[in-house]
Structure formats: C-alpha cells, structure tokens
Design a protein around this motif. Structure first.
Motif, PDB file in Angstrom:
ATOM      1  N   ALA A 125     -54.314  -0.913  -2.797  1.00  0.00           N
ATOM      2  CA  ALA A 125     -52.866  -0.735  -2.816  1.00  0.00           C
ATOM      3  C   ALA A 125     -52.193  -1.835  -2.010  1.00  0.00           C
ATOM      4  N   ILE A 126     -51.140  -2.434  -2.607  1.00  0.00           N
ATOM      5  CA  ILE A 126     -50.311  -3.435  -1.936  1.00  0.00           C
ATOM      6  C   ILE A 126     -49.023  -2.770  -1.486  1.00  0.00           C
ATOM      7  N   GLY A 127     -48.599  -3.048  -0.257  1.00  0.00           N
ATOM      8  CA  GLY A 127     -47.339  -2.482   0.191  1.00  0.00           C
ATOM      9  C   GLY A 127     -46.984  -2.914   1.589  1.00  0.00           C
ATOM     10  N   PRO A 128     -45.839  -2.431   2.097  1.00  0.00           N
ATOM     11  CA  PRO A 128     -45.438  -2.743   3.468  1.00  0.00           C
ATOM     12  C   PRO A 128     -46.101  -1.780   4.441  1.00  0.00           C
ATOM     13  N   TYR A 129     -47.005  -2.287   5.236  1.00  0.00           N
ATOM     14  CA  TYR A 129     -47.723  -1.443   6.180  1.00  0.00           C
ATOM     15  C   TYR A 129     -47.713  -2.096   7.553  1.00  0.00           C
ATOM     16  N   THR A 130     -47.861  -1.282   8.576  1.00  0.00           N
ATOM     17  CA  THR A 130     -47.976  -1.834   9.921  1.00  0.00           C
ATOM     18  C   THR A 130     -49.365  -2.425  10.093  1.00  0.00           C
ATOM     19  N   ALA A 131     -49.515  -3.245  11.120  1.00  0.00           N
ATOM     20  CA  ALA A 131     -50.822  -3.837  11.393  1.00  0.00           C
ATOM     21  C   ALA A 131     -51.858  -2.746  11.645  1.00  0.00           C
ATOM     22  N   GLU A 132     -51.443  -1.658  12.286  1.00  0.00           N
ATOM     23  CA  GLU A 132     -52.372  -0.562  12.559  1.00  0.00           C
ATOM     24  C   GLU A 132     -52.824   0.112  11.271  1.00  0.00           C
ATOM     25  N   GLU A 133     -51.902   0.322  10.332  1.00  0.00           N
ATOM     26  CA  GLU A 133     -52.261   0.937   9.057  1.00  0.00           C
ATOM     27  C   GLU A 133     -53.217   0.041   8.273  1.00  0.00           C
ATOM     28  N   LEU A 134     -52.950  -1.255   8.263  1.00  0.00           N
ATOM     29  CA  LEU A 134     -53.806  -2.187   7.531  1.00  0.00           C
ATOM     30  C   LEU A 134     -55.214  -2.222   8.123  1.00  0.00           C
ATOM     31  N   ALA A 135     -55.310  -2.180   9.453  1.00  0.00           N
ATOM     32  CA  ALA A 135     -56.617  -2.235  10.100  1.00  0.00           C
ATOM     33  C   ALA A 135     -57.416  -0.959   9.862  1.00  0.00           C
ATOM     34  N   ALA A 136     -56.713   0.162   9.726  1.00  0.00           N
ATOM     35  CA  ALA A 136     -57.404   1.452   9.609  1.00  0.00           C
ATOM     36  C   ALA A 136     -57.873   1.759   8.197  1.00  0.00           C
ATOM     37  N   SER A 137     -57.309   1.104   7.203  1.00  0.00           N
ATOM     38  CA  SER A 137     -57.612   1.457   5.806  1.00  0.00           C
ATOM     39  C   SER A 137     -58.092   0.231   5.045  1.00  0.00           C
ATOM     40  N   PRO A 138     -59.361   0.175   4.672  1.00  0.00           N
ATOM     41  CA  PRO A 138     -59.908  -1.011   4.005  1.00  0.00           C
ATOM     42  C   PRO A 138     -59.367  -1.236   2.605  1.00  0.00           C
ATOM     43  N   TRP A 139     -58.645  -0.273   2.064  1.00  0.00           N
ATOM     44  CA  TRP A 139     -58.137  -0.416   0.696  1.00  0.00           C
ATOM     45  C   TRP A 139     -56.650  -0.760   0.663  1.00  0.00           C
ATOM     46  N   ASP A 191     -44.034  -6.273   7.765  1.00  0.00           N
ATOM     47  CA  ASP A 191     -42.678  -6.817   7.708  1.00  0.00           C
ATOM     48  C   ASP A 191     -41.766  -6.198   8.765  1.00  0.00           C
ATOM     49  N   GLY A 192     -42.182  -5.073   9.364  1.00  0.00           N
ATOM     50  CA  GLY A 192     -41.427  -4.537  10.486  1.00  0.00           C
ATOM     51  C   GLY A 192     -41.492  -5.471  11.684  1.00  0.00           C
ATOM     52  N   LYS A 193     -42.674  -6.003  11.932  1.00  0.00           N
ATOM     53  CA  LYS A 193     -42.842  -6.974  13.015  1.00  0.00           C
ATOM     54  C   LYS A 193     -42.018  -8.228  12.725  1.00  0.00           C
ATOM     55  N   ALA A 194     -42.014  -8.671  11.477  1.00  0.00           N
ATOM     56  CA  ALA A 194     -41.250  -9.868  11.110  1.00  0.00           C
ATOM     57  C   ALA A 194     -39.748  -9.633  11.284  1.00  0.00           C
ATOM     58  N   ALA A 195     -39.264  -8.434  10.918  1.00  0.00           N
ATOM     59  CA  ALA A 195     -37.845  -8.120  11.102  1.00  0.00           C
ATOM     60  C   ALA A 195     -37.479  -8.092  12.580  1.00  0.00           C
ATOM     61  N   ALA A 196     -38.412  -7.600  13.390  1.00  0.00           N
ATOM     62  CA  ALA A 196     -38.176  -7.584  14.834  1.00  0.00           C
ATOM     63  C   ALA A 196     -38.040  -9.001  15.377  1.00  0.00           C
TER      64      ALA A 196
END
Length: 348
Positions: free
Chosen positions: A151-165, A171-176
């Motif tokens: 799945a492709i989508g807007p996720y936090t770094a923590e979500e991306l690290a926790a889920s291999p799929w 983009d929240g970090k980028a907006a900050a």
C-alpha cells in the motif's frame, strides 16, 4: 447432478505435504533449493490431489510473475499519477503488465467487490491508500492476501518502519519543516489551505500535512489559525482561499498541494497583494509547473515516481519469498525555495 470437483490449489498441496506454499512452488519450478525428502513429499501430494500448477503458483515462489494490479480512487491527482508512472516503468523493465482498477469514491465497496476486481486470487496488488476507498481496499487485501499486496500512502516514519507492506513519505514532517521555514523568515503565524481529508472507519486521507503544520505553531507558541478546507480543483481552492487573501493580517499560507497554491497565487494577484512582499505562499509536491509560474513557487518536493518504483520493488520481493531484501528507499521530502516566499513587510 453432482457438483464438479474443485481444482486443487497450491495451498491444498502445501497443507497435505506439511510445507509452505513457497516450497511447493520451488518444487514446481525445479529449484535445487529443496531437500530430496521434502521434494518427494510435495510430488506425492501433487499426484494425490491432481494439482496443476498455474501462473500464480509459480509467481508466489519467484517464478515468472507477469502482472500487477493497481487499485486507486483517482489517478488524475499528481501524487497517484506520478506513483503510477513509477510503477509502470519498473514493471515494464521486467516485462510485467500493469492494470489499473478505479475505486469510485462515491460507491460503498464491499469486501467481495474489492476482491473481485483482481483477475485472480492472490494477484500481486499495489493500493493507492491515501483516501477512504484505498484504505478499505488495503484492509481487505491485508486480511485476504498479505503476501501479495503493498500500500502507498501518507504515513508517519513510525508507521512505515512498523509495517513492511507500507510505502510512502512522511509528509507531516515535511509540512512541519515548511512551516518552521516561514516562521524563521519572521512571519508571526502561518495559515493553512488544506487538501480534502476523510475520517471514516478506515482512517482514509490522514491529515498529516495539517498535523505537521499545527504542531510546529504550537511548539513555537504561535497562534494556530483554523485550517481552511478546500476541494481538489483550482476553482474550489480559489473560492476557499478568498477570506485569507482579503485579510491583510495574513502574511503566509502553506497550501496542501501545488494546485491549491497556484489558485492562491492567482487570487493574490487579482486582489492586488504582491507575492512575496505582502504574502508568502508555499505549495506541496513540486509538480512540474511550479518552476515556471510567475513568481516561481516555493514548494515541498515529493518524489512520487520513486515511491512508485519502490512499491513495485517491494511487492516483487514480498511475492518472491525466496529472495527477501531490505525495504527500498527513496529521497526524503525537501523544501524547494523559489520566489513566492520571503520575510513579511515591516509594519512600522
């Protein structure tokens, strides 16, 4: 009348032989990486069940996979369109075909409808999961065929690290970071023209950009104005931004994407507000036109095409259980400073 006997599947063979489906496919494909005793068990199960290998069975162990299905609600938006282009380029390089199935946001998609969109059970699938239909499809396929979906989508770094799929950018970090840049220029606060979000059962359209914007303002002890919601079109953004344009105290606007920023730039011009003298405008995504507006648009670059290529690479190696690899990477979002942002005018 007797019902026709259901054809045996790769999973039936795996259960009878007491092995994984990847092992069954290795045997089918003549891989040398199977012990003789295990191979014999698998061959006996194949003979007993009358199993006939198909293309999907070969694909599940790294054989000749030839297609990928992309599920998306709207590929006309820049992010999904660019990610799809990356998927197609990566797939073509390996002689895979790509088919796209559009999930109408106006429809309620049942689990059965989503599964029925795939040409066969277990079809390798990439989901554009940035909205409600995509989030529902992600959950359905995660439950039914987790080994063959990404799945492709807007996720936090923590979500991306926790889920291999999961594949995406924070983009929240980028907006900050974009918000902090505007504060550092001297703006008292930053207003936000927001892209559409939804907050249904499946959490579609998470407002990461708005969350990053508001977090930085709170941390800096600045006023956090109400975000101004906009639709996706230029006309909707042009209408939505008018109260901000007509308020002379508004000196900086972070837009949810570049199309909203372009509408804001046009609205400022018609209202006689100079950019960046009276008003700083920052977009998001770095769509191709942003370097050619007058003035050229400051924006956040997001390499969606690389994300699409990474999604295909990740899917291919998830499907190929014999060849696991680290999760692919792509450039982090980056603020591109051009001509629409600057310090606020002195209010002496």
């Amino acid at each position: 009348m007797a019902q026709p006997k259901k054809a045996a599947s790769i999973w039936d063979v795996a259960r009878l032989a007491g092995v994984s489906h990847q092992t069954v496919s290795r045997v089918v494909n003549g891989s040398p990486r199977v012990a003789a005793a295990t191979r014999d068990k698998v061959l006996e199960a194949i003979a007993e069940l009358g199993y006939r290998p198909n293309r999907l069975a070969r694909s599940l162990a790294g054989g000749a996979v030839e297609s990928v299905t992309v599920l998306a609600a709207d590929t006309s938006l820049y992010g999904p369109e660019a990610a799809l282009r990356g998927i197609e380029k990566a797939a073509r390089s390996l002689d895979w075909s790509v088919q796209v199935s559009v999930l109408d946001p106006a429809d309620t998609h049942s689990d059965a409808d989503i599964v029925a969109r795939l040409p066969r059970a277990g079809e390798p699938t990439i989901i554009m999961a940035h909205d409600e239909p995509g989030m529902r499809a992600k959950q359905v396929l995660l439950d039914t065929q987790p080994q063959a979906m990404v799945a492709i989508g807007p996720y936090t770094a923590e979500e991306l690290a926790a889920s291999p799929w999961l594949v995406g950018m924070d983009d929240g970090k980028a907006a900050a970071e974009a918000t902090k840049y505007l504060l550092d220029l001297g703006h008292e606060t930053v207003h936000h023209l927001a892209i559409p979000t939804s907050t249904g059962t499946f959490g579609g359209g998470k407002a990461h950009r708005a969350e990053g914007w508001s977090r930085v303002l709170r941390e800096a002890g600045r006023e956090v104005p109400d975000a101004v919601p906009s639709g996706w079109t230029f006309a909707e953004a042009f209408k939505a931004v008018q109260p901000l344009i007509n308020d002379p105290s508004v000196t900086a606007i972070l837009c949810g994407n570049d199309h909203l920023a372009l509408a804001t730039l046009r609205a400022a011009h018609l209202a006689g507000r100079s950019v960046p003298g009276d008003l700083s405008i920052v977009g998001f995504d770095n769509t191709p036109f942003t370097a050619y507006t007058t003035p050229a648009l400051t924006t956040v670059n997001q390499d969606f095409e690389s994300v699409g290529r990474g999604a295909f690479e990740l899917l291919r190696h998830r499907v190929d259980g014999t060849n696991p690899r680290p999760k692919p990477s792509w450039p982090e979002p980056e603020l591109i400073v051009r001509e629409t942002s600057g310090p606020p005018r002195s209010r002496s």
